[in-house]
Write a protein that holds these residues in place. Sequence first.
Motif, short mmCIF file in Angstrom:
data_model
loop_
_atom_site.label_atom_id
_atom_site.label_comp_id
_atom_site.label_asym_id
_atom_site.label_seq_id
_atom_site.Cartn_x
_atom_site.Cartn_y
_atom_site.Cartn_z
N GLY A 1 10.17 5.46 3.29
CA GLY A 1 9.86 4.45 2.29
C GLY A 1 10.70 3.19 2.47
O GLY A 1 10.19 2.07 2.32
N THR A 2 11.99 3.35 2.80
CA THR A 2 12.86 2.20 3.01
C THR A 2 12.42 1.40 4.22
O THR A 2 12.38 0.15 4.17
N ARG A 3 12.07 2.07 5.31
CA ARG A 3 11.62 1.35 6.50
C ARG A 3 10.31 0.61 6.23
O ARG A 3 10.15 -0.55 6.65
N SER A 4 9.40 1.25 5.53
CA SER A 4 8.13 0.58 5.21
C SER A 4 8.37 -0.65 4.35
O SER A 4 7.76 -1.71 4.56
N TYR A 5 9.25 -0.51 3.36
CA TYR A 5 9.56 -1.65 2.50
C TYR A 5 10.19 -2.79 3.29
O TYR A 5 9.83 -3.97 3.10
N LEU A 6 11.13 -2.48 4.18
CA LEU A 6 11.78 -3.51 4.98
C LEU A 6 10.79 -4.21 5.89
O LEU A 6 10.83 -5.44 6.06
N ILE A 7 9.88 -3.46 6.49
CA ILE A 7 8.90 -4.06 7.38
C ILE A 7 7.98 -5.00 6.61
O ILE A 7 7.75 -6.16 7.01
N VAL A 8 7.44 -4.52 5.49
CA VAL A 8 6.51 -5.34 4.71
C VAL A 8 7.21 -6.59 4.17
O VAL A 8 6.68 -7.72 4.27
N SER A 9 8.40 -6.42 3.59
CA SER A 9 9.12 -7.57 3.02
C SER A 9 9.54 -8.56 4.10
O SER A 9 9.51 -9.78 3.87
N THR A 10 9.93 -8.07 5.27
CA THR A 10 10.34 -8.97 6.34
C THR A 10 9.15 -9.78 6.86
O THR A 10 9.26 -11.00 7.08
N VAL A 11 8.02 -9.13 7.06
CA VAL A 11 6.84 -9.84 7.57
C VAL A 11 6.39 -10.91 6.58
O VAL A 11 6.18 -12.08 6.95
N PHE A 12 6.25 -10.54 5.31
CA PHE A 12 5.82 -11.52 4.32
C PHE A 12 6.90 -12.57 4.08
O PHE A 12 6.58 -13.73 3.78
N VAL B 1 0.32 -11.86 -5.33
CA VAL B 1 -1.02 -11.29 -5.26
C VAL B 1 -1.16 -10.35 -4.07
O VAL B 1 -1.58 -9.20 -4.21
N ILE B 2 -0.79 -10.83 -2.88
CA ILE B 2 -1.01 -10.04 -1.66
C ILE B 2 0.11 -9.05 -1.41
O ILE B 2 -0.12 -7.85 -1.22
N GLN B 3 1.36 -9.53 -1.42
CA GLN B 3 2.48 -8.68 -1.04
C GLN B 3 2.66 -7.46 -1.94
O GLN B 3 2.94 -6.37 -1.44
N PRO B 4 2.58 -7.57 -3.29
CA PRO B 4 2.80 -6.38 -4.12
C PRO B 4 1.87 -5.22 -3.79
O PRO B 4 2.26 -4.05 -3.93
N PHE C 1 0.80 -4.40 -0.77
CA PHE C 1 1.34 -3.73 0.41
C PHE C 1 2.66 -3.04 0.08
O PHE C 1 2.93 -1.95 0.59
N VAL C 2 3.51 -3.67 -0.75
CA VAL C 2 4.77 -3.05 -1.11
C VAL C 2 4.54 -1.79 -1.93
O VAL C 2 5.18 -0.75 -1.72
N GLY C 3 3.58 -1.85 -2.88
CA GLY C 3 3.29 -0.66 -3.68
C GLY C 3 2.79 0.48 -2.83
O GLY C 3 3.16 1.65 -3.03
N ASP C 4 1.94 0.17 -1.85
CA ASP C 4 1.45 1.22 -0.96
C ASP C 4 2.57 1.75 -0.07
O ASP C 4 2.57 2.91 0.31
N ALA C 5 3.53 0.88 0.29
CA ALA C 5 4.57 1.29 1.22
C ALA C 5 5.63 2.16 0.55
O ALA C 5 6.10 3.14 1.14
N VAL C 6 6.03 1.83 -0.67
CA VAL C 6 7.14 2.54 -1.31
C VAL C 6 6.69 3.44 -2.44
O VAL C 6 7.46 4.30 -2.89
N GLY C 7 5.47 3.26 -2.97
CA GLY C 7 5.01 4.13 -4.04
C GLY C 7 5.67 3.87 -5.37
O GLY C 7 5.92 4.82 -6.13
N LEU C 8 5.98 2.61 -5.68
CA LEU C 8 6.59 2.25 -6.97
C LEU C 8 5.68 1.25 -7.68
O LEU C 8 5.16 0.33 -7.06
N SER C 9 5.51 1.44 -8.98
CA SER C 9 4.69 0.52 -9.75
C SER C 9 5.41 -0.80 -9.97
O SER C 9 6.62 -0.92 -9.74
#
Length: 370
Positions: free
Chosen positions: A206-217, A292-295, A297-305
Amino acid sequence: MARRNDRQPPAPTNRSDWAIPRGLIVLLAIAAGVVAVTGMKAFSGVLGPVFLALMLTVGVQPIQEWVRHRGWPRWIGMLGALVAVYAILLGLVGALAISVAQLATLLPQYSDDAQQLLDQVEQRLEQHGIGSDQIQNALSGIDFGKAVGYAEALVSGLLGVFSNLFFILALLLFMAFDGMSMHDRLAVVARYRPEIAYAIETFASGTRSYLIVSTVFGLIVAVIDGLALWWLGIPLPILWALLSFITNYIPNIGFVLGLIPPALLGLLEGGPKLAIIVIIAYSVINVVIQSVIQPKFVGDAVGLSVTTTFLALVFWGWVLGPLGALLAIPMSLLVKAFFIDIDPSTRWADVFIKGAREVERPPPEEPRSP
Protein backbone atom coordinates in the motif's frame (compact mmCIF):
# COMPACT_ATOMS: atom_id res chain seq x y z
CA MET A 1 -25.15 -39.35 65.22
CA ALA A 2 -23.75 -36.53 63.23
CA ARG A 3 -26.20 -34.48 61.32
CA ARG A 4 -25.97 -35.01 57.59
CA ASN A 5 -25.02 -31.98 55.58
CA ASP A 6 -27.52 -31.67 52.71
CA ARG A 7 -25.82 -28.64 51.20
CA GLN A 8 -24.30 -29.36 47.83
CA PRO A 9 -20.78 -28.15 47.02
CA PRO A 10 -20.67 -25.02 44.89
CA ALA A 11 -20.77 -25.62 41.17
CA PRO A 12 -17.58 -24.88 39.31
CA THR A 13 -17.43 -21.27 38.28
CA ASN A 14 -17.64 -20.53 34.60
CA ARG A 15 -14.63 -18.66 33.25
CA SER A 16 -16.95 -16.18 31.56
CA ASP A 17 -18.19 -15.04 34.99
CA TRP A 18 -14.69 -13.78 35.75
CA ALA A 19 -14.10 -12.20 32.37
CA ILE A 20 -13.36 -8.48 32.22
CA PRO A 21 -16.42 -6.51 31.07
CA ARG A 22 -16.22 -5.39 27.47
CA GLY A 23 -16.86 -1.78 28.44
CA LEU A 24 -13.85 -1.83 30.76
CA ILE A 25 -11.70 -3.28 27.99
CA VAL A 26 -12.75 -0.45 25.68
CA LEU A 27 -11.95 2.16 28.34
CA LEU A 28 -8.55 0.60 29.01
CA ALA A 29 -7.81 0.53 25.27
CA ILE A 30 -8.76 4.20 24.94
CA ALA A 31 -6.59 5.12 27.94
CA ALA A 32 -3.65 3.19 26.50
CA GLY A 33 -4.16 4.92 23.15
CA VAL A 34 -4.14 8.35 24.80
CA VAL A 35 -0.91 7.54 26.62
CA ALA A 36 0.68 6.23 23.41
CA VAL A 37 -0.35 9.29 21.39
CA THR A 38 0.92 11.62 24.12
CA GLY A 39 4.27 9.85 24.09
CA MET A 40 4.46 10.04 20.31
CA LYS A 41 3.74 13.76 20.38
CA ALA A 42 6.42 14.29 23.03
CA PHE A 43 9.01 12.43 20.91
CA SER A 44 7.81 13.73 17.54
CA GLY A 45 11.26 15.14 16.80
CA VAL A 46 12.63 11.59 16.75
CA LEU A 47 9.62 9.61 15.51
CA GLY A 48 9.04 11.86 12.50
CA PRO A 49 12.48 11.23 10.92
CA VAL A 50 12.26 7.53 11.82
CA PHE A 51 8.91 7.15 10.04
CA LEU A 52 10.21 9.15 7.06
CA ALA A 53 13.23 6.85 6.79
CA LEU A 54 10.96 3.82 7.06
CA MET A 55 8.68 5.11 4.29
CA LEU A 56 11.62 5.82 1.98
CA THR A 57 13.16 2.42 2.71
CA VAL A 58 9.91 0.66 1.88
CA GLY A 59 9.65 2.70 -1.31
CA VAL A 60 13.07 1.61 -2.65
CA GLN A 61 12.94 -1.96 -1.34
CA PRO A 62 11.89 -3.33 -4.79
CA ILE A 63 15.41 -2.49 -5.99
CA GLN A 64 16.83 -5.03 -3.56
CA GLU A 65 14.16 -7.55 -4.50
CA TRP A 66 14.98 -7.10 -8.20
CA VAL A 67 18.68 -7.71 -7.53
CA ARG A 68 17.87 -10.78 -5.45
CA HIS A 69 15.69 -12.29 -8.19
CA ARG A 70 18.52 -11.90 -10.69
CA GLY A 71 20.87 -13.81 -8.40
CA TRP A 72 23.31 -10.95 -7.92
CA PRO A 73 25.10 -10.31 -4.60
CA ARG A 74 22.80 -8.70 -2.05
CA TRP A 75 25.19 -5.86 -1.34
CA ILE A 76 24.59 -4.59 -4.89
CA GLY A 77 20.88 -4.24 -4.15
CA MET A 78 21.61 -2.52 -0.85
CA LEU A 79 23.97 -0.09 -2.56
CA GLY A 80 21.50 0.60 -5.37
CA ALA A 81 18.62 1.27 -2.95
CA LEU A 82 20.83 3.51 -0.82
CA VAL A 83 22.04 5.54 -3.79
CA ALA A 84 18.48 5.98 -5.06
CA VAL A 85 17.03 7.16 -1.75
CA TYR A 86 20.02 9.42 -1.02
CA ALA A 87 19.68 11.03 -4.45
CA ILE A 88 15.96 11.68 -3.92
CA LEU A 89 16.36 13.12 -0.42
CA LEU A 90 19.48 15.21 -1.03
CA GLY A 91 18.09 16.45 -4.35
CA LEU A 92 14.90 17.73 -2.73
CA VAL A 93 16.70 19.34 0.21
CA GLY A 94 19.31 20.96 -2.04
CA ALA A 95 16.69 22.36 -4.41
CA LEU A 96 14.68 23.72 -1.50
CA ALA A 97 17.76 25.34 0.07
CA ILE A 98 18.74 27.10 -3.15
CA SER A 99 15.18 28.24 -3.90
CA VAL A 100 14.52 29.54 -0.39
CA ALA A 101 17.82 31.44 -0.45
CA GLN A 102 16.72 33.08 -3.70
CA LEU A 103 13.37 33.94 -2.13
CA ALA A 104 15.08 35.60 0.84
CA THR A 105 17.01 37.89 -1.51
CA LEU A 106 13.92 38.63 -3.62
CA LEU A 107 11.44 39.62 -0.91
CA PRO A 108 13.11 42.92 0.14
CA GLN A 109 12.49 44.24 -3.38
CA TYR A 110 8.75 44.13 -2.77
CA SER A 111 8.70 46.23 0.41
CA ASP A 112 7.73 49.41 -1.45
CA ASP A 113 5.13 47.57 -3.54
CA ALA A 114 3.61 46.11 -0.41
CA GLN A 115 3.34 49.50 1.27
CA GLN A 116 1.81 51.00 -1.89
CA LEU A 117 -0.74 48.18 -1.96
CA LEU A 118 -1.70 48.86 1.65
CA ASP A 119 -2.11 52.57 0.86
CA GLN A 120 -4.45 51.70 -2.01
CA VAL A 121 -6.52 49.47 0.25
CA GLU A 122 -6.73 52.25 2.81
CA GLN A 123 -7.94 54.74 0.20
CA ARG A 124 -10.59 52.32 -1.08
CA LEU A 125 -11.89 51.74 2.45
CA GLU A 126 -12.08 55.49 3.10
CA GLN A 127 -14.10 55.93 -0.09
CA HIS A 128 -16.64 53.47 1.28
CA GLY A 129 -17.12 55.50 4.44
CA ILE A 130 -14.87 53.58 6.83
CA GLY A 131 -13.10 55.86 9.31
CA SER A 132 -9.35 56.28 9.29
CA ASP A 133 -9.04 55.10 12.90
CA GLN A 134 -10.82 51.85 12.08
CA ILE A 135 -8.62 51.39 9.01
CA GLN A 136 -5.45 51.94 11.01
CA ASN A 137 -6.56 49.42 13.63
CA ALA A 138 -7.42 46.88 10.94
CA LEU A 139 -4.20 47.31 8.97
CA SER A 140 -1.82 47.86 11.87
CA GLY A 141 -1.07 44.15 12.16
CA ILE A 142 -0.26 43.79 8.44
CA ASP A 143 3.40 44.34 7.70
CA PHE A 144 4.77 42.83 4.51
CA GLY A 145 8.22 43.77 5.65
CA LYS A 146 8.01 40.98 8.19
CA ALA A 147 7.98 38.53 5.30
CA VAL A 148 11.67 39.26 4.87
CA GLY A 149 12.32 38.24 8.46
CA TYR A 150 10.21 35.12 7.99
CA ALA A 151 12.19 34.20 4.88
CA GLU A 152 15.47 34.70 6.69
CA ALA A 153 14.18 32.58 9.57
CA LEU A 154 13.19 29.92 7.05
CA VAL A 155 16.69 29.91 5.60
CA SER A 156 18.13 29.60 9.09
CA GLY A 157 15.68 26.84 9.81
CA LEU A 158 17.25 24.82 7.01
CA LEU A 159 20.16 24.25 9.37
CA GLY A 160 17.76 22.35 11.59
CA VAL A 161 16.60 20.36 8.58
CA PHE A 162 20.20 19.46 7.80
CA SER A 163 20.80 18.37 11.40
CA ASN A 164 17.82 16.01 11.12
CA LEU A 165 18.98 15.06 7.65
CA PHE A 166 22.14 13.45 8.97
CA PHE A 167 20.03 11.40 11.36
CA ILE A 168 17.74 10.33 8.50
CA LEU A 169 20.70 9.44 6.28
CA ALA A 170 22.16 7.27 9.04
CA LEU A 171 18.81 5.54 9.55
CA LEU A 172 18.50 4.92 5.82
CA LEU A 173 21.94 3.31 5.80
CA PHE A 174 21.05 0.93 8.62
CA MET A 175 17.61 0.14 7.21
CA ALA A 176 19.05 -0.53 3.76
CA PHE A 177 21.57 -2.91 5.33
CA ASP A 178 18.78 -4.75 7.16
CA GLY A 179 16.76 -4.78 3.97
CA MET A 180 19.18 -7.30 2.45
CA SER A 181 17.74 -10.00 4.71
CA MET A 182 14.14 -8.73 4.83
CA HIS A 183 12.87 -11.37 2.40
CA ASP A 184 14.27 -14.18 4.54
CA ARG A 185 12.89 -12.63 7.71
CA LEU A 186 9.41 -12.31 6.26
CA ALA A 187 9.60 -15.94 5.14
CA VAL A 188 10.28 -17.00 8.73
CA VAL A 189 7.45 -14.80 10.02
CA ALA A 190 5.06 -16.23 7.41
CA ARG A 191 5.94 -19.75 8.55
CA TYR A 192 5.04 -19.14 12.20
CA ARG A 193 2.68 -16.13 12.10
CA PRO A 194 1.13 -15.78 8.63
CA GLU A 195 -1.26 -13.04 9.84
CA ILE A 196 1.66 -10.80 10.82
CA ALA A 197 3.40 -11.41 7.50
CA TYR A 198 0.14 -10.59 5.70
CA ALA A 199 -0.18 -7.30 7.61
CA ILE A 200 3.43 -6.28 6.87
CA GLU A 201 3.10 -7.09 3.18
CA THR A 202 -0.19 -5.18 3.00
CA PHE A 203 1.44 -2.10 4.56
CA ALA A 204 4.47 -2.29 2.26
CA SER A 205 2.47 -2.75 -0.95
CA GLY A 206 0.00 0.00 0.00
CA THR A 207 2.83 2.42 0.82
CA ARG A 208 4.61 1.75 -2.47
CA SER A 209 1.41 2.18 -4.45
CA TYR A 210 0.68 5.45 -2.68
CA LEU A 211 4.20 6.76 -3.30
CA ILE A 212 4.06 5.84 -6.98
CA VAL A 213 0.65 7.44 -7.56
CA SER A 214 1.47 10.60 -5.57
CA THR A 215 4.87 10.99 -7.23
CA VAL A 216 3.48 10.64 -10.76
CA PHE A 217 0.64 13.09 -10.18
CA GLY A 218 2.94 15.40 -8.23
CA LEU A 219 5.33 15.61 -11.17
CA ILE A 220 2.45 16.32 -13.55
CA VAL A 221 1.07 19.08 -11.32
CA ALA A 222 4.53 20.57 -10.70
CA VAL A 223 5.36 20.81 -14.41
CA ILE A 224 2.01 22.35 -15.35
CA ASP A 225 2.05 24.79 -12.41
CA GLY A 226 5.63 25.82 -13.12
CA LEU A 227 4.92 26.49 -16.80
CA ALA A 228 1.77 28.46 -15.95
CA LEU A 229 3.60 30.62 -13.40
CA TRP A 230 6.48 31.18 -15.81
CA TRP A 231 4.04 32.28 -18.51
CA LEU A 232 2.31 34.67 -16.07
CA GLY A 233 5.64 36.16 -15.03
CA ILE A 234 5.57 35.09 -11.38
CA PRO A 235 9.08 35.12 -9.86
CA LEU A 236 10.76 31.81 -8.93
CA PRO A 237 8.40 29.47 -10.80
CA ILE A 238 10.72 26.51 -10.16
CA LEU A 239 10.41 27.01 -6.40
CA TRP A 240 6.62 27.07 -6.52
CA ALA A 241 6.59 24.04 -8.84
CA LEU A 242 8.76 22.20 -6.32
CA LEU A 243 6.41 23.31 -3.53
CA SER A 244 3.46 21.95 -5.53
CA PHE A 245 5.25 18.62 -5.89
CA ILE A 246 5.96 18.33 -2.15
CA THR A 247 2.51 19.47 -1.02
CA ASN A 248 0.95 16.91 -3.36
CA TYR A 249 1.82 14.33 -0.69
CA ILE A 250 -0.41 16.21 1.77
CA PRO A 251 -3.97 14.98 1.22
CA ASN A 252 -6.93 17.33 0.83
CA ILE A 253 -5.24 20.66 1.73
CA GLY A 254 -1.89 20.34 -0.07
CA PHE A 255 -3.23 22.30 -3.04
CA VAL A 256 -4.13 25.29 -0.83
CA LEU A 257 -0.71 25.32 0.85
CA GLY A 258 1.01 25.34 -2.52
CA LEU A 259 -1.21 28.13 -3.84
CA ILE A 260 -0.73 30.77 -1.13
CA PRO A 261 2.92 31.86 -1.83
CA PRO A 262 2.64 32.35 -5.62
CA ALA A 263 -0.72 34.09 -5.21
CA LEU A 264 0.82 36.55 -2.74
CA LEU A 265 3.76 37.18 -5.06
CA GLY A 266 1.30 37.71 -7.89
CA LEU A 267 -0.49 40.29 -5.73
CA LEU A 268 2.78 42.15 -5.11
CA GLU A 269 4.00 41.76 -8.69
CA GLY A 270 0.89 42.76 -10.66
CA GLY A 271 -1.83 43.66 -8.18
CA PRO A 272 -5.14 41.93 -7.48
CA LYS A 273 -5.74 41.09 -11.15
CA LEU A 274 -2.60 38.96 -11.45
CA ALA A 275 -3.28 37.31 -8.09
CA ILE A 276 -6.79 36.34 -9.22
CA ILE A 277 -5.38 34.92 -12.47
CA VAL A 278 -2.88 32.82 -10.47
CA ILE A 279 -5.66 31.55 -8.21
CA ILE A 280 -7.86 30.65 -11.17
CA ALA A 281 -5.01 28.91 -13.01
CA TYR A 282 -4.03 26.93 -9.93
CA SER A 283 -7.64 26.03 -9.20
CA VAL A 284 -8.30 24.76 -12.72
CA ILE A 285 -5.08 22.72 -12.83
CA ASN A 286 -4.98 21.39 -9.29
CA VAL A 287 -8.68 20.86 -8.65
CA VAL A 288 -9.06 18.76 -11.80
CA ILE A 289 -5.91 16.71 -11.19
CA GLN A 290 -5.62 16.59 -7.39
CA SER A 291 -9.27 16.70 -6.38
CA VAL A 292 -10.97 14.78 -9.20
CA ILE A 293 -8.51 12.39 -10.86
CA GLN A 294 -5.85 11.65 -8.25
CA PRO A 295 -8.14 10.67 -5.31
CA LYS A 296 -9.61 7.85 -7.40
CA PHE A 297 -6.17 6.38 -8.02
CA VAL A 298 -5.02 6.99 -4.43
CA GLY A 299 -8.17 5.38 -3.03
CA ASP A 300 -7.67 2.34 -5.23
CA ALA A 301 -3.99 2.17 -4.30
CA VAL A 302 -4.23 2.43 -0.51
CA GLY A 303 -7.84 1.47 0.23
CA LEU A 304 -8.67 4.53 2.37
CA SER A 305 -11.76 6.68 2.03
CA VAL A 306 -11.62 10.45 1.59
CA THR A 307 -12.90 11.02 5.13
CA THR A 308 -10.28 8.69 6.55
CA THR A 309 -7.45 10.46 4.73
CA PHE A 310 -8.63 13.87 5.95
CA LEU A 311 -8.88 12.70 9.56
CA ALA A 312 -5.46 11.07 9.21
CA LEU A 313 -4.05 14.39 7.99
CA VAL A 314 -5.46 16.26 10.99
CA PHE A 315 -4.36 13.63 13.50
CA TRP A 316 -0.81 12.99 12.29
CA GLY A 317 -0.24 16.67 11.61
CA TRP A 318 -1.13 17.35 15.25
CA VAL A 319 1.02 14.50 16.56
CA LEU A 320 4.15 14.82 14.41
CA GLY A 321 3.87 18.37 13.06
CA PRO A 322 4.45 19.29 9.39
CA LEU A 323 6.26 16.01 8.75
CA GLY A 324 3.20 14.18 10.01
CA ALA A 325 1.09 15.86 7.34
CA LEU A 326 3.42 14.48 4.67
CA LEU A 327 3.37 11.01 6.25
CA ALA A 328 -0.34 10.94 7.08
CA ILE A 329 -1.35 8.17 4.67
CA PRO A 330 1.69 5.87 5.16
CA MET A 331 1.32 6.22 8.94
CA SER A 332 -2.37 5.37 8.69
CA LEU A 333 -1.51 2.31 6.60
CA LEU A 334 0.97 1.24 9.28
CA VAL A 335 -1.61 1.58 12.06
CA LYS A 336 -4.20 -0.20 9.93
CA ALA A 337 -1.78 -3.07 9.28
CA PHE A 338 -0.96 -3.70 12.94
CA PHE A 339 -4.42 -3.12 14.41
CA ILE A 340 -6.80 -4.37 11.70
CA ASP A 341 -5.04 -6.45 9.05
CA ILE A 342 -3.01 -8.41 11.59
CA ASP A 343 -6.06 -10.17 13.07
CA PRO A 344 -8.73 -11.83 10.89
CA SER A 345 -11.32 -11.19 13.61
CA THR A 346 -10.84 -7.40 13.31
CA ARG A 347 -10.74 -7.07 9.53
CA TRP A 348 -14.44 -6.30 9.48
CA ALA A 349 -13.48 -2.75 10.58
CA ASP A 350 -11.69 -2.32 7.25
CA VAL A 351 -15.10 -1.86 5.61
CA PHE A 352 -15.60 1.47 7.41
CA ILE A 353 -12.26 3.04 6.43
CA LYS A 354 -11.81 1.97 2.81
CA GLY A 355 -13.26 3.66 -0.25
CA ALA A 356 -16.61 2.78 -1.77
CA ARG A 357 -15.05 1.12 -4.82
CA GLU A 358 -12.89 -1.04 -2.54
CA VAL A 359 -15.95 -2.16 -0.56
CA GLU A 360 -17.64 -3.38 -3.74
CA ARG A 361 -14.72 -5.66 -4.53
CA PRO A 362 -14.44 -9.19 -3.09
CA PRO A 363 -12.20 -9.40 -0.02
CA PRO A 364 -8.71 -10.87 -0.44
CA GLU A 365 -8.05 -14.46 0.51
CA GLU A 366 -7.15 -15.02 4.13
CA PRO A 367 -3.57 -16.10 4.77
CA ARG A 368 -3.44 -19.79 5.55
CA SER A 369 -1.73 -21.11 8.61
CA PRO A 370 0.79 -23.89 7.98
